[in-house]
Design a protein around this motif. Sequence first.
Motif, short mmCIF file in Angstrom:
data_model
loop_
_atom_site.label_atom_id
_atom_site.label_comp_id
_atom_site.label_asym_id
_atom_site.label_seq_id
_atom_site.Cartn_x
_atom_site.Cartn_y
_atom_site.Cartn_z
N ILE A 19 5.09 2.02 4.03
CA ILE A 19 4.08 0.98 3.78
C ILE A 19 4.16 0.43 2.36
N MET A 33 8.08 -3.95 1.79
CA MET A 33 7.40 -3.14 2.81
C MET A 33 5.90 -3.40 2.80
N PHE A 34 5.32 -3.59 1.62
CA PHE A 34 3.89 -3.92 1.56
C PHE A 34 3.61 -5.27 2.21
N THR A 37 3.80 -4.94 6.01
CA THR A 37 2.62 -4.24 6.51
C THR A 37 1.39 -5.15 6.46
N SER A 40 1.51 -8.04 9.07
CA SER A 40 1.23 -7.55 10.43
C SER A 40 -0.26 -7.28 10.61
N PHE A 41 -0.91 -6.77 9.58
CA PHE A 41 -2.36 -6.54 9.63
C PHE A 41 -3.13 -7.85 9.78
N LEU A 79 -5.33 0.08 2.63
CA LEU A 79 -4.02 -0.34 2.13
C LEU A 79 -4.15 -1.04 0.79
N ALA A 185 2.15 -4.02 14.83
CA ALA A 185 0.97 -3.97 13.96
C ALA A 185 0.29 -2.61 14.04
N PHE A 188 2.15 0.07 12.05
CA PHE A 188 1.87 0.05 10.60
C PHE A 188 0.44 0.51 10.32
N MET A 189 -0.50 0.23 11.22
CA MET A 189 -1.86 0.71 11.04
C MET A 189 -1.89 2.24 11.03
N SER A 191 0.65 4.15 10.41
CA SER A 191 1.43 4.61 9.26
C SER A 191 0.59 4.61 7.99
N VAL A 192 -0.30 3.62 7.84
CA VAL A 192 -1.19 3.60 6.68
C VAL A 192 -2.12 4.80 6.71
#
Length: 420
Positions: A19, A33-34, A37, A40-41, A79, A185, A188-189, A191-192
């Motif tokens: 992330i 990567m940020f 992420t 996608s959010f 995040l 999405a 990544f959610m 993963s955060v």
Amino acid sequence: MSFFDNHYYYPNKILLSIIGQWPFQSRLEGNIMFAVTFISFVSYAFIEIWGLIAGISDLNIIMENFSPFLVLCYLIINLLYCAFTKDKMKVFLENIEETWKMKPAGPEKEILQCYAEKSRAFTIQFVIALYVTFVFYTMPSGVARWMYKLFPTNETYRGKFMYRIEHVLDMDKYFNLLMLHGTIAVFFMVSVAIGVTTVFTLCTLHICALFECIRYNVECIRSTDPVLLEPNIKDDEMYHDLIACIKSYKHALKLSDILTSTYTFAFFFHLGDVVISMSFGAAEVNIKIKYKNLNYSCVFIHVEYLIMLCFKLILVDIELDAILRIVICNLAQLFHMYCLCMISQKLTDHSSGVHDVIYSCDWYRMSLRSRRLVMLTLMRSNKPYQIKAAKMFVMSMETFSSILKASLSYFTVLTSMQTD
């Protein structure tokens, strides 16, 4: 090779790098990567808000979409807050590296290794639990669509997404595209949530290891010589050992303050988010079960019919996939909050252990100056250290119990409103 490429901390490095929040990764890699992420959010939130606003007149749409929307808001804030506090986390991690270098061998090194191994074990278990949740959260929509093609019925099937969006978009036309976007999405959610929680656990257990080292060092303070009330300060070994323990204790408290300041507001938002989203989710499941007039008791009596019952619920009632998503989302939030409260409780217990061991030390065999140090340290350590959300709510197992009670209370209110 970096210090954090070792056996204990490498999983945390990978999880935060996904992330873009690993403090020691290159700026280019972290920003890319940020950005992925965050985009996608935001795109996921845009579609979800669109569906929520368009269905504002339908209570079922509001209740089914509001819970995942709150979870998404919490993760976005988490995040962003993680990005703003990256410097604090870098200082903390550098401190961990320095601590390991200062204790190259001996019992204190073994204590650090023991707690680092606990952190690694928790990280692996937490990763498995949440990524399994990710699979079961995203899978029902695709499975329901696949089963309808495999077992066609006379009823018209309309594809369902992870939240209610069919009233604004043609799901038959855009289902595959939405599922691809939603799966990325949600990945990544998750993963955060994993990255932030596991690094919090790493830092907390490191502080617990420091408290355990202090406890060990205080227990080792012994004197076989006759007691001298006022010896020469150079010859007062117990006094110098106490000074070293007090410095270590102040260092551990300083790290605890850094940890609390890094997560305090994120935890505050998480507490409110869990209570509200779990209440709405449980109420929505209750509404769906009552509306369909389903009897689930047979599942526990005749286990062999479980698969057939699932097929029936998907093919006929078209509600099991939504119920599964809501239940899985609520269980994941409950498990997440339990882990945060449990780890925070460990820090409180270890800090109170320092007070206990100082209280039980051989103070009567110490010099007067050492006794004064013991008295001052006892006064400081009398109140165990606690991680607080917004400096108001203590993160502990008692708080976790209060969250369950509050969620149940709001769930009862929402259910009674729907009944009325």
